[in-house]
Design an enzyme around this catalytic site. Structure first.
Site, short mmCIF file in Angstrom:
data_model
loop_
_atom_site.label_atom_id
_atom_site.label_comp_id
_atom_site.label_asym_id
_atom_site.label_seq_id
_atom_site.Cartn_x
_atom_site.Cartn_y
_atom_site.Cartn_z
N GLY A 43 -2.76 4.38 -3.70
CA GLY A 43 -2.84 3.14 -4.48
C GLY A 43 -2.02 3.14 -5.74
CB ILE B 225 -2.73 4.70 4.15
CG1 ILE B 225 -2.96 4.58 5.65
CG2 ILE B 225 -2.20 6.07 3.74
CD1 ILE B 225 -1.70 4.65 6.50
CG HIS C 299 -0.42 0.49 2.46
ND1 HIS C 299 -0.32 1.83 2.76
CD2 HIS C 299 0.07 -0.17 3.53
CE1 HIS C 299 0.22 1.96 3.97
NE2 HIS C 299 0.46 0.77 4.45
CB CYS C 300 1.43 4.03 -1.75
SG CYS C 300 0.19 4.14 -3.06
NE ARG C 301 -0.95 11.01 -1.42
CZ ARG C 301 -1.96 11.27 -2.24
NH1 ARG C 301 -3.19 11.33 -1.77
NH2 ARG C 301 -1.76 11.46 -3.52
#
Length: 98
Positions: free
Chosen positions: A67, A92, A63-65
């Site tokens: 996607g 997230i 995951h990142c901020r």
């Protein structure tokens, strides 16, 4: 492998499942808020692959901020032979609003 929704991930974390999650955001982003994942920024992923090599054939959630970076991480990991990589849709940001 099919990506994972924030709702599904939250349910699985709440159920105390033993999950393998990698956060590919930058360190400063991770320090602001995180869900306890292993932090390996996307640009360092190639040189840090050995840290997650043992998860090559297990479900691995990235995951990142939002996607986007984690979608790139998923593609890269699949090219490296990881067989069960799932991207957290909406990142997230989608997770924390639940």
């Amino acid at each position: 492998m099919e990506d994972i929704t924030p709702v599904e991930l939250k349910k699985r974390i709440s159920a105390n499942e033993n999950l393998h999650i990698v956060d590919v955001r930058e360190v400063w982003e991770y320090e602001e808020k995180n869900i306890g994942a292993l932090n390996i920024p996307l640009n360092t992923l190639p040189e840090r692959l050995e840290e997650i090599e043992h998860w090559k054939n297990e479900e691995l959630i990235v995951h990142c901020r939002s996607g986007a970076r984690s979608a790139n991480a998923k593609k890269y990991l699949e090219q490296q032979g990881f067989t069960k990589v799932r991207n957290l849709l909406q990142g997230i940001e989608g997770y924390i609003v639940l």
